[in-house]
Motif scaffolding. Sequence first.
Motif, PDB file in Angstrom:
ATOM      1  N   LEU A   5       0.846  -1.195   0.000  1.00 19.24           N
ATOM      2  CA  LEU A   5       0.000   0.000   0.000  1.00 19.24           C
ATOM      3  C   LEU A   5       0.883   1.246   0.000  1.00 19.24           C
ATOM      4  O   LEU A   5       1.632   1.476   0.946  1.00 19.24           O
ATOM      5  CB  LEU A   5      -0.910  -0.007   1.243  1.00 19.24           C
ATOM      6  CG  LEU A   5      -1.810   1.220   1.444  1.00 19.24           C
ATOM      7  CD1 LEU A   5      -2.797   1.384   0.287  1.00 19.24           C
ATOM      8  CD2 LEU A   5      -2.559   1.119   2.777  1.00 19.24           C
ATOM      9  N   VAL A   6       0.817   2.006  -1.091  1.00 22.34           N
ATOM     10  CA  VAL A   6       1.561   3.265  -1.187  1.00 22.34           C
ATOM     11  C   VAL A   6       0.610   4.410  -0.849  1.00 22.34           C
ATOM     12  O   VAL A   6      -0.416   4.564  -1.516  1.00 22.34           O
ATOM     13  CB  VAL A   6       2.158   3.470  -2.596  1.00 22.34           C
ATOM     14  CG1 VAL A   6       2.834   4.831  -2.699  1.00 22.34           C
ATOM     15  CG2 VAL A   6       3.118   2.346  -2.941  1.00 22.34           C
ATOM     16  N   LEU A   7       0.935   5.187   0.160  1.00 22.88           N
ATOM     17  CA  LEU A   7       0.056   6.291   0.556  1.00 22.88           C
ATOM     18  C   LEU A   7       0.604   7.613   0.029  1.00 22.88           C
ATOM     19  O   LEU A   7       1.726   8.014   0.367  1.00 22.88           O
ATOM     20  CB  LEU A   7      -0.055   6.350   2.080  1.00 22.88           C
ATOM     21  CG  LEU A   7      -0.580   5.067   2.733  1.00 22.88           C
ATOM     22  CD1 LEU A   7      -0.671   5.243   4.241  1.00 22.88           C
ATOM     23  CD2 LEU A   7      -1.931   4.694   2.156  1.00 22.88           C
ATOM     24  N   GLY A   8      -0.189   8.273  -0.788  1.00 25.58           N
ATOM     25  CA  GLY A   8       0.235   9.547  -1.374  1.00 25.58           C
ATOM     26  C   GLY A   8       0.817   9.318  -2.750  1.00 25.58           C
ATOM     27  O   GLY A   8       1.741   8.518  -2.917  1.00 25.58           O
ATOM     28  N   ALA A   9       0.268  10.000  -3.744  1.00 25.93           N
ATOM     29  CA  ALA A   9       0.716   9.787  -5.118  1.00 25.93           C
ATOM     30  C   ALA A   9       1.192  11.105  -5.701  1.00 25.93           C
ATOM     31  O   ALA A   9       0.963  11.423  -6.860  1.00 25.93           O
ATOM     32  CB  ALA A   9      -0.409   9.184  -5.961  1.00 25.93           C
ATOM     33  N   SER A  37      -6.955  11.913  -3.918  1.00 31.47           N
ATOM     34  CA  SER A  37      -7.599  11.963  -5.234  1.00 31.47           C
ATOM     35  C   SER A  37      -7.394  10.622  -5.936  1.00 31.47           C
ATOM     36  O   SER A  37      -6.260  10.237  -6.245  1.00 31.47           O
ATOM     37  CB  SER A  37      -6.990  13.091  -6.068  1.00 31.47           C
ATOM     38  OG  SER A  37      -7.018  12.760  -7.446  1.00 31.47           O
ATOM     39  N   GLU A  38      -8.490   9.939  -6.207  1.00 26.94           N
ATOM     40  CA  GLU A  38      -8.389   8.628  -6.878  1.00 26.94           C
ATOM     41  C   GLU A  38      -7.790   8.805  -8.268  1.00 26.94           C
ATOM     42  O   GLU A  38      -7.026   7.961  -8.745  1.00 26.94           O
ATOM     43  CB  GLU A  38      -9.771   7.966  -6.962  1.00 26.94           C
ATOM     44  CG  GLU A  38      -9.670   6.479  -7.256  1.00 26.94           C
ATOM     45  CD  GLU A  38     -11.020   5.783  -7.245  1.00 26.94           C
ATOM     46  OE1 GLU A  38     -12.042   6.430  -6.915  1.00 26.94           O
ATOM     47  OE2 GLU A  38     -11.056   4.586  -7.574  1.00 26.94           O
ATOM     48  N   GLU A  39      -8.127   9.917  -8.916  1.00 27.80           N
ATOM     49  CA  GLU A  39      -7.632  10.194 -10.256  1.00 27.80           C
ATOM     50  C   GLU A  39      -6.097  10.275 -10.259  1.00 27.80           C
ATOM     51  O   GLU A  39      -5.425   9.695 -11.123  1.00 27.80           O
ATOM     52  CB  GLU A  39      -8.243  11.517 -10.754  1.00 27.80           C
ATOM     53  CG  GLU A  39      -7.816  11.999 -12.115  1.00 27.80           C
ATOM     54  CD  GLU A  39      -7.871  10.921 -13.181  1.00 27.80           C
ATOM     55  OE1 GLU A  39      -8.742  10.018 -13.088  1.00 27.80           O
ATOM     56  OE2 GLU A  39      -7.005  10.953 -14.086  1.00 27.80           O
ATOM     57  N   PHE A  56      -7.542   7.325  -0.427  1.00 25.34           N
ATOM     58  CA  PHE A  56      -7.049   7.153   0.942  1.00 25.34           C
ATOM     59  C   PHE A  56      -7.051   8.499   1.634  1.00 25.34           C
ATOM     60  O   PHE A  56      -6.446   9.455   1.174  1.00 25.34           O
ATOM     61  CB  PHE A  56      -5.630   6.570   0.952  1.00 25.34           C
ATOM     62  CG  PHE A  56      -5.143   6.278   2.353  1.00 25.34           C
ATOM     63  CD1 PHE A  56      -5.339   5.028   2.919  1.00 25.34           C
ATOM     64  CD2 PHE A  56      -4.512   7.257   3.116  1.00 25.34           C
ATOM     65  CE1 PHE A  56      -4.909   4.751   4.229  1.00 25.34           C
ATOM     66  CE2 PHE A  56      -4.093   7.001   4.425  1.00 25.34           C
ATOM     67  CZ  PHE A  56      -4.289   5.747   4.976  1.00 25.34           C
ATOM     68  N   ASP A  57      -7.761   8.544   2.769  1.00 21.36           N
ATOM     69  CA  ASP A  57      -7.853   9.782   3.555  1.00 21.36           C
ATOM     70  C   ASP A  57      -7.570   9.396   4.994  1.00 21.36           C
ATOM     71  O   ASP A  57      -8.376   8.729   5.637  1.00 21.36           O
ATOM     72  CB  ASP A  57      -9.275  10.354   3.406  1.00 21.36           C
ATOM     73  CG  ASP A  57      -9.497  11.560   4.315  1.00 21.36           C
ATOM     74  OD1 ASP A  57      -8.516  11.998   4.980  1.00 21.36           O
ATOM     75  OD2 ASP A  57     -10.632  12.049   4.372  1.00 21.36           O
ATOM     76  N   ILE A  58      -6.403   9.831   5.496  1.00 24.87           N
ATOM     77  CA  ILE A  58      -5.981   9.403   6.837  1.00 24.87           C
ATOM     78  C   ILE A  58      -6.975   9.866   7.898  1.00 24.87           C
ATOM     79  O   ILE A  58      -7.080   9.263   8.963  1.00 24.87           O
ATOM     80  CB  ILE A  58      -4.535   9.901   7.156  1.00 24.87           C
ATOM     81  CG1 ILE A  58      -3.998   9.316   8.481  1.00 24.87           C
ATOM     82  CG2 ILE A  58      -4.472  11.417   7.193  1.00 24.87           C
ATOM     83  CD1 ILE A  58      -3.747   7.841   8.501  1.00 24.87           C
ATOM     84  N   LYS A  63     -12.103   3.803   7.032  1.00 21.23           N
ATOM     85  CA  LYS A  63     -11.622   3.367   5.716  1.00 21.23           C
ATOM     86  C   LYS A  63     -10.102   3.261   5.679  1.00 21.23           C
ATOM     87  O   LYS A  63      -9.552   2.350   5.062  1.00 21.23           O
ATOM     88  CB  LYS A  63     -12.113   4.330   4.603  1.00 21.23           C
ATOM     89  CG  LYS A  63     -13.428   3.872   3.970  1.00 21.23           C
ATOM     90  CD  LYS A  63     -13.578   4.410   2.539  1.00 21.23           C
ATOM     91  CE  LYS A  63     -12.605   3.769   1.555  1.00 21.23           C
ATOM     92  NZ  LYS A  63     -12.555   4.457   0.254  1.00 21.23           N
ATOM     93  N   SER A  64      -9.399   4.213   6.316  1.00 26.12           N
ATOM     94  CA  SER A  64      -7.935   4.156   6.260  1.00 26.12           C
ATOM     95  C   SER A  64      -7.432   2.950   7.052  1.00 26.12           C
ATOM     96  O   SER A  64      -6.471   2.282   6.655  1.00 26.12           O
ATOM     97  CB  SER A  64      -7.312   5.471   6.750  1.00 26.12           C
ATOM     98  OG  SER A  64      -7.595   5.693   8.106  1.00 26.12           O
ATOM     99  N   ALA A  65      -8.102   2.641   8.160  1.00 20.11           N
ATOM    100  CA  ALA A  65      -7.723   1.461   8.935  1.00 20.11           C
ATOM    101  C   ALA A  65      -7.939   0.193   8.100  1.00 20.11           C
ATOM    102  O   ALA A  65      -7.088  -0.709   8.078  1.00 20.11           O
ATOM    103  CB  ALA A  65      -8.525   1.397  10.225  1.00 20.11           C
TER     104      ALA A  65
END
Lengths: 445, 445
Positions: A5-9, A37-39, A56-58, A63-65
């Motif tokens: 899981l990569v957080l932040g794009a 942003s999913e996009e 992903f929204d911390i 959802k983040s958990a």
Amino acid sequence: MKKILVLGAGLSTTRMIDYLLDNAEEHNWHVIVGDISEETARRKVNGNPNGSAEIFDIYNEEKSAASIAASDVVISMLPAFMHPMVAEKCIAYKKPMLTASYANDDIKALDEKAKKAGIPIMMELGLDPGIDHMSAMQVINRIKESGGTLTSFYSFTGGLVAPESDNNPWNYKFTWNPRNVVMAGTGVSQFINKGRYKYIPYPRLFDRVLKRKILQYGDFEVYANRDSLKYRGIYELKDIPSMFRGTIRRPGFAKAWNVFVSLGCTDDTYTIEDSENMTYRQFFNAFLKYEPNVPVEIKIQEYCKDASDPVVFEKLKWLGMFSDRKIGLKNATPAQILQKLLEEKWSMDPDDKDMIIMQHEFKYEKEGVEKMIVSAMAVIGENDGNTAMAVTVGLPLAIAAKLLLTGKVSETGVVLPTVKPIYEPILAELKTFGISFEENEYMLG
Amino acid sequence: MKKILVLGAGLSTTRMIDYLLDNAEEHNWHVIVGDISEETARRKVNGNPNGSAEIFDIYNEEKSAASIAASDVVISMLPAFMHPMVAEKCIAYKKPMLTASYANDDIKALDEKAKKAGIPIMMELGLDPGIDHMSAMQVINRIKESGGTLTSFYSFTGGLVAPESDNNPWNYKFTWNPRNVVMAGTGVSQFINKGRYKYIPYPRLFDRVLKRKILQYGDFEVYANRDSLKYRGIYELKDIPSMFRGTIRRPGFAKAWNVFVSLGCTDDTYTIEDSENMTYRQFFNAFLKYEPNVPVEIKIQEYCKDASDPVVFEKLKWLGMFSDRKIGLKNATPAQILQKLLEEKWSMDPDDKDMIIMQHEFKYEKEGVEKMIVSAMAVIGENDGNTAMAVTVGLPLAIAAKLLLTGKVSETGVVLPTVKPIYEPILAELKTFGISFEENEYMLG
């Protein structure tokens, strides 16, 4: 199948995500890119069948958990202040975590918990901190193992513009967070020289530069980079008499930057009255004496002798320091106003390339002989997405994730890449990507 | 009988408590002095039948609440950070409160609550803040009422050593909190001059002094005192084109102090390694370049041109800056080390007298004519207990308490002495104690 899981794009994640996707099939990985942003996340996955994108929204607790619980390893590229929140969840679900950020006190406080959960929180896996630790420790340990005693360690890093894109009088552009550049060096810089502690207050920092030629890239200057003393602990060099870390710029940068420092316009602690309607000229004039019959251009040379050097003055003029353009920023601090001016002039063009320069200087004694090893690296960016900065921050992180997923990391708790089982394979693989150090040894005395 | 509760019986409370006791019989008051040490409190009451001593500990919730509940008015001389705790209890029991401290944001936040409780929280009733507000507003309002328009307001205050006790090359001794003197001016100083906002960063503050002759006391210098801009609001001079507040020292002080500032040794944000075993000489050397063949005395003159002025250099030498004595302070910040050195040399002898100097300079326009009023005050201390500082801080506070108890204060909420019904009677009574301003008016242009 292992899920990464990569957080932040963000911009700097391209090379790292590409590496993971490139290696996914061989290692049976699935790479999930999570972003607010999913996009944005989807663009990074770019249709690769071994990847997928998700929101992903911390701050979305549930959802983040769930995302973290469903993964095998988490790489956080989120802003550093969010790392403790991510780490808490990684500990709760016993998922290893990797970042390129400093192991600050908030993260270090989680060491025990992470150990109990049996997972590593691998920090400082980027360039600086990251490659600096790994490449330094490799040489330091080699010297120690061969029976040498280190007497001095100097280490410098700079994020610069590549020579082919270097076309302004400052020989500098923003290749990373502009705010960090404006605030660089605030506070005190501390180091040790032949057993004497040395402290440079911020207003004098840019007065005291070292000069260096590095690889084939010509001349540079180096100013002290905050607290060098703490690296004696990190590098297991508690008793080393000399330790200095510095930031690399092209010659002349510090002398011109010093004008802003001595004016006080890198201060971020108060706001300027009516900043919105002020011009840049009026802004800089606000730090100079009231003398309505003397132009700002003259007053500044009287105020700060560095400004009276024609080479420095040219740099200031080129930036638009004396222009009558409106600032247009409401309730802005001096640092924010200066940053706005700089961003207008120091931004990278789409075709511009950046450059990373790193140099370590080790002095050591062995059997009565004093020697010096100079170890230097330069990386030029490929393009807009794969900047030298993004590549050197992202690749070590991605390689560390591979080590972890292939069972090569046995440490738990908060882990830095200062240990051989981590830095050796990462440095070896970085070499295959052209990220390597050129080493030269010299006799001293 | 009205009960006055005085909280804190420190050195600076003698004159204030004496005033209250002196006036107790006439007004049917009982003065209760509360201190963490009952012995200290008792010494201030000094057997006066109209006073009594008690233990007061703000952290003892129950007892401190009971003391406040049993009183009619509370004068807090506790450290400023304790005032909000006292104020909360005063509000709960609807007891008026007075202090000589700044109305900071924590206190201002209680304005509504105090208004609801129907009590005043009277702040800034000392010297600076205090007498400065009262004496300035008296002239400002007089000018306004006579149809004049203020174009400029400069105001300076200094706590100094009296001429008869002035026997060191700095012409300065600690007559108040040494720490505040060491930290004076850190941050930015801001003012306005002919409509132009001006900002002086701390490293340049002591470069930019004004010169003044004040009363019969000879020459002084003045440096900017932090945020002068906010006083436009406090003094109802929102549109005044020039506003400047400053701190008074004897000539030459700033140029020598500037050496410490430019070395960075007034910094209080980090600790010096092994400070305990360092000598003062080594401490100052830690801010200078490593040049083992050049003595500190020479290096400092190269580092800071002010130090090469023989008058400045003599001041530095006299302080013991180059001495080989051990500092003996563990984990000390640079500011703490400097303070220790200064306390050894700048302390008042028991027979020494202090001096308060205050000067206001008003410029105004009336019927096309520009004039200037200079209003100055000097107070010399009587003795050890009744220093000029203690007298000028304590008397306005005590007089304000009398006004309150005799029904002359109708305001509620957080109140400053910038309103006529408060400042007029206080200034009038201060005159009877020899605390008065000498005023001179001049034509301009």
